[in-house]
Motif scaffolding. Structure first.
Motif, short mmCIF file in Angstrom:
data_model
loop_
_atom_site.label_atom_id
_atom_site.label_comp_id
_atom_site.label_asym_id
_atom_site.label_seq_id
_atom_site.Cartn_x
_atom_site.Cartn_y
_atom_site.Cartn_z
N GLN A 361 -4.81 1.04 2.39
CA GLN A 361 -4.58 2.32 3.08
C GLN A 361 -3.30 2.97 2.60
O GLN A 361 -3.25 4.18 2.36
CB GLN A 361 -4.55 2.11 4.59
N ARG A 362 -2.26 2.17 2.43
CA ARG A 362 -0.99 2.73 1.95
C ARG A 362 -1.12 3.22 0.52
O ARG A 362 -0.60 4.28 0.16
CB ARG A 362 0.11 1.67 2.06
N ALA A 366 -4.52 6.93 2.79
CA ALA A 366 -5.75 7.29 3.48
C ALA A 366 -5.50 7.41 4.98
O ALA A 366 -4.65 6.71 5.54
CB ALA A 366 -6.82 6.22 3.24
N PRO A 367 -6.24 8.28 5.65
CA PRO A 367 -6.08 8.43 7.10
C PRO A 367 -6.54 7.19 7.86
O PRO A 367 -6.09 6.93 8.96
CB PRO A 367 -6.96 9.63 7.43
N ARG A 368 -7.47 6.45 7.26
CA ARG A 368 -8.01 5.25 7.91
C ARG A 368 -8.65 4.39 6.83
O ARG A 368 -8.98 4.88 5.76
CB ARG A 368 -9.05 5.63 8.96
N LEU A 505 -4.20 -0.02 -8.50
CA LEU A 505 -4.48 -0.70 -7.24
C LEU A 505 -4.65 -2.20 -7.45
O LEU A 505 -4.24 -3.01 -6.62
CB LEU A 505 -5.74 -0.12 -6.59
N SER A 506 -5.24 -2.60 -8.60
CA SER A 506 -5.46 -4.02 -8.85
C SER A 506 -4.15 -4.80 -8.92
O SER A 506 -4.11 -5.99 -8.58
CB SER A 506 -6.26 -4.21 -10.14
N THR A 507 -3.10 -4.15 -9.37
CA THR A 507 -1.81 -4.84 -9.54
C THR A 507 -0.83 -4.56 -8.40
O THR A 507 0.23 -5.18 -8.33
CB THR A 507 -1.19 -4.46 -10.89
N PHE A 508 -1.20 -3.63 -7.51
CA PHE A 508 -0.31 -3.23 -6.41
C PHE A 508 -0.07 -4.40 -5.46
O PHE A 508 -0.99 -4.96 -4.88
CB PHE A 508 -0.94 -2.06 -5.66
N GLU A 509 1.20 -4.81 -5.33
CA GLU A 509 1.59 -5.92 -4.45
C GLU A 509 0.75 -7.17 -4.71
O GLU A 509 0.36 -7.89 -3.78
CB GLU A 509 1.50 -5.50 -2.98
#
Length: 885
Positions: A361-362, A366-368, A505-509
């Motif tokens: 979401q972050r 996204a709103p949800r 996104l795959s590597t995010f955190e």
């Protein structure tokens, strides 16, 4: 010479590289890419015939609303408004997407972002649910992640290849050829075991065929686990350091003695013992499995029973070792990477984990984010039927043909208040039910990526202009997202933008906490994306990543240990009842899914031109069924009419029916209408291979074979099946009532002009009729009728249809239905790539070609994709046996 483009095949999960060359005149040449590490230049018959499937004939090239032409803005507004209204009035779970492994990863990513992150519902599922979701569930239960541990090289390096529930020769032909070539090189140093109730073409390279009873894989592998434990073959160090749950799993498995396994599987105790001993003494073992494992009410348990044996021996993640799931569709894996299933989240994160939902979401701002799994395919269409789903978007798939209980699915879609379909053709059974139809771009026109069964990401590239008003699927989704109020999140300009976000996104955190990491591509720009070469993940930003997973543990569970899963529940054999058979559905060599693409190829339609049911000779005899007769196969949900293929390849008590034929190519052969919506309770995957059916003769007054330049209108004939040929169509027909004037019927079915010349022959006593229509010296149509299945030289007749001018001899021979002196009948097609028939192969054998290679050297048969080599071998053996007698 024309432009050369390197792209990827759009069919199975092998992910073969393709070189497409488009000439100035618009013609396209297709060949395998010798530099692609999945196929090294090989292509199967379907891949080789891709150029025949890219014409615009029949394509839908403009949006429609309630069947009428519309502008894109109006169509997209209608979709966005319908979805927004349903959400406002009934909540986000009142809308759903049903998508496809035919989508590119970028399409899949946008679809899941829209549904799960901005609409806020996980009601998005995919037809990949029907082919590999049990593998996903088994991986997650054992590994903590949906990870395929090995690579294709392992199939060639292994000393033992176990193929269970996989007709590799027909369903993944290029991998079959890689294994066959390795077997030829290594000889007895490599053993191949095929576990399958049917004797498929794959068995021709097997050292052992274990013809187990349907759905008895779990007892077979439970017994193997017990055997490994008793034989001291367990890798105790690996099990202790990297796994949990082994003692309980082994204790449960020990209830399966070899005699109990033999009784349940239908094998002899000697066969069971030999397989177990071979597996035990062969360290370098790969176990490949596909739909025969996955498409079961205990499919996930089958997967875990296999994985348990590899974990127990530490045979995982090392060269030539491991369990290997062979995916069915070209981008089933890419869909898994972006959370394409209703119970998954993007980048191999989980809907069940609050920290994963928060992270996604972050990242998406996204709103949800959906906070619970959505409806899996069977449940999704049941929700449509019950009225809970108010708006449904179907993309690149044909569930009215491919879903179990297909008639119920058709009724559900028909009753849904709003349905939008994105596809190439508006003529599929599903597309005809659309309120809004959106024309999509097809293979050769669209750009993006796909991921194959070994985690290799490859580019699909456009080499054709986008026709008419067709648009990419990702663009359609993004436009609807903008119209629903999410403009910033869906402001993509190209597939490269989407792929870069997907990689980021795959590597995010991540920091190694998740298996899927392609952070090296997080900053990819349009130029780098265009030049991207095939690569396997993981590919983190700080290094290459490992080619294989889990040789030293490092699983993705909370304690980083793999889980042994007790799979001993629900293993009792289910009695079929008197007169009933086990119905197994599946694929044939030269067709794909519901034939929307392959059905347009004359080459691919030449091998098996009509729907059929395989039945054992003894079962056929007991039920009064003769070879090539028509039969009615009935299940819990309906019936179909098919041609009987009587063969020893089929086990007694079982039937096999291909799943491809739709109402576009046959009158009454949608076999999934017979299959009940029984699913695996863990994965939600339908059990498409073990339903109950009965079979009986279908009474026919007249059988017919016809060829025509145009596709006929078969009206209310009891049976018909039609297939493309060079120059027109070939059709098999049958009537269950008298037809007064067949010549007139043929005229009416094709709207033939009165001035055509007709040559007719009729023997009413024998029940034989022939009607051949000519336009000058060109064949327009021919119809051959008899009281029994028609015996004419079909392929020779078909070849005359493609001729621009026939001599007197040929025209007379057409009336007879067979070639005259000096003309050759090639016989039924064996090699689709080169159009070589059985009579040509028999002649070559009689001329001294006593090996498959010799036949290939003489005729070319079997030298392209190699899928027909097994069949050629059987023909050679049959000829030599006959000669010896």
């Amino acid at each position: 010479m024309g432009d050369v483009v390197r792209t990827t095949c759009p069919y199975c999960g092998v992910g073969c590289g393709v070189i497409a060359r488009r000439s100035a005149d618009g013609s396209v040449e297709i060949k395998g890419d010798p530099d692609h590490p999945a196929n090294f230049g090989r292509l199967c018959s379907k891949g080789s015939a891709l150029a025949e499937t890219i014409s615009l004939e029949g394509r839908a090239l403009e949006p429609t609303i309630t069947g009428k032409s519309a502008e894109w803005d109006d169509a997209l507004d209608r979709v966005a408004n319908a979805f927004s209204t349903a959400i406002a009035e009934h909540g986000p779970d009142s809308v759903a997407l049903y998508v496809s492994g035919q989508l590119l990863t970028e399409d899949y990513y946008v679809a899941n972002k829209l549904m799960k992150g901005f609409i806020g519902s996980a009601n998005i599922d995919t037809n990949s649910r029907l082919c590999m979701s049990s593998s996903v569930a088994g991986h997650v239960r054992a590994f903590g992640s949906d990870t395929v541990p090995g690579t294709y090289e392992d199939l060639e390096d292994a000393d033992l290849v176990v193929l269970t529930g996989s007709n590799l020769a027909w369903c993944h032909p290029v991998l079959y050829q890689r294994i066959a070539a390795a077997k030829e090189r290594r000889g007895s140093a490599m053993n191949i075991v095929v576990i399958d109730p049917r004797r498929t073409a794959t068995c021709d390279i097997a050292d052992t065929h274990l013809a187990i009873r349907p759905d008895s894989d779990v007892p077979l592998f439970l017994g193997l686990l017990a055997y490994l434990g008793n034989a001291g073959a367990v890798d105790c160090d690996y099990v202790a350091r990297h796994t949990s749950g082994f003692p309980a799993a082994l204790d449960a498995a020990r209830s399966w003695s070899r005699s109990a396994v033999a009784m349940r599987t239908g094998l002899t105790s000697a066969e069971v013992e030999a397989f177990y001993a071979l597996f035990t003494r062969t360290a370098k073992t790969v176990t490949c499995y596909s739909q025969g494992v996955n498409q079961s009410s205990v499919g996930t348990d089958k997967v875990n029973a296999i994985i348990n044996c590899h974990l127990a021996t530490g045979r995982i993640g090392r060269p030539g070792m491991g369990p290997f799931s062979l995916t069915g569709q070209p981008n089933a894996m890419g869909g898994r990477e972006v959370g394409g299933l209703a119970n998954m989240l993007a980048a191999h994160m989980s809907l069940d984990k609050p920290q994963d939902r928060d992270r996604v979401q972050r990242f998406w701002n996204a709103p949800r984010v959906a906070d619970r799994p959505g409806l899996k395919a069977v449940d999704l269409f049941e929700a449509v039927a019950s009225g809970r789903i108010k708006a449904l978007w179907i993309m690149s798939t044909n569930p009215v043909v491919s879903m179990p209980d297909a008639d119920r699915v058709r009724e559900a879609i028909t009753a849904c208040p709003f349905v939008v379909v994105s596809d190439l053709f508006a003529t599929t059974e599903t597309a005809r039910l659309a309120d809004v139809f959106l024309p999509a771009t097809g293979w050769g026109e669209k750009n993006g990526t796909v991921t194959n069964s070994e985690r290799r990401i490859s580019r699909q590239r456009a080499f054709l202009p986008v026709p008419g008003q067709a648009r990419p699927d990702w663009w359609q989704l993004a436009e609807v997202g903008r119209r629903m109020g999410f403009a910033t999140a869906f402001s993509y300009e190209s597939p490269a933008d989407i792929f870069a976000e997907h990689a980021a996104l795959s590597t995010f955190e991540n920091d190694g906490a998740r298996d899927f990491d392609i952070g090296a591509y997080a900053g990819v720009d349009a130029e780098a994306y265009a030049a991207m070469t095939p690569f396997s993940w993981p590919r983190p930003a700080d290094g290459e990543g490992n080619a294989r997973f889990f040789s030293e543990g490092g699983f993705y569970t909370a304690d980083r240990k793999a889980r042994f899963v007790d799979v001993t529940s629900a293993l009792a054999a289910k009695p079929l009842g008197k007169g009933a058979f086990t119905l197994n559905t599946g694929r044939v060599r030269d067709q794909w899914h519901t034939m929307t693409r392959t059905g347009r190829s004359a080459t691919l339609s030449a091998h098996l031109a009509e729907p059929f049911v395989e039945i054992h000779p003894s079962d056929a005899s007991e039920n009064g069924i003769s070879p090539a007769g028509l039969v009615r196969v009935s299940g819990e949900k309906g019936d179909v009419i098919l041609r009987a293929l009587v063969t020893n390849r089929q086990a007694r008590g079982s039937l096999f029916v291909p799943m491809h034929w739709s109402g576009e190519f046959s009158g009454h052969a949608r076999v999934d209408a017979l299959v009940p919506p029984v699913v695996d309770p863990v994965s939600g995957q339908p059990a498409s291979k073990q339903s109950r059916a009965t079979i009986r003769c279908f009474k026919v007054t007249t059988y017919g074979f016809m060829v025509s330049r145009d596709k006929p209108d078969f009206g209310d004939l009891a049976y018909w099946a039609t297939a493309r040929t060079a120059g027109g169509w070939r059709s098999e027909i049958a009537a269950d009532a008298a037809v007064e004037d067949w010549a007139q019927w043929l005229r009416d079915s094709l709207a033939l002009r009165d001035e055509l010349t007709v040559s007719s022959y009729s023997d009413r006593v024998a029940g034989v009729e022939r009607h051949v229509f000519f336009n000058g010296d060109k064949l327009v149509a021919a119809l051959y009728l008899a009281c029994e299945p028609v015996a004419v030289a079909r392929n020779w007749i078909v070849s005359q249809l493609a001729s621009d001018g026939l001599g007197v001899a040929e025209r007379l021979s057409l009336s007879a239905g067979r070639p005259g002196g000096g003309q050759k009948d090639p016989g039924a097609t064996v090699c689709a790539c080169y159009g070589i028939g059985i009579n040509q192969i028999v002649d070559a054998v009689h001329g001294g070609c006593h090996s498959v290679n010799a036949v290939g050297d003489t005729l070319g048969a079997g030298t392209n994709c190699g899928s027909c080599r097994a069949e050629i071998g059987r023909i050679i053996n049959g000829c030599l046996v006959a000669a010896a007698e």
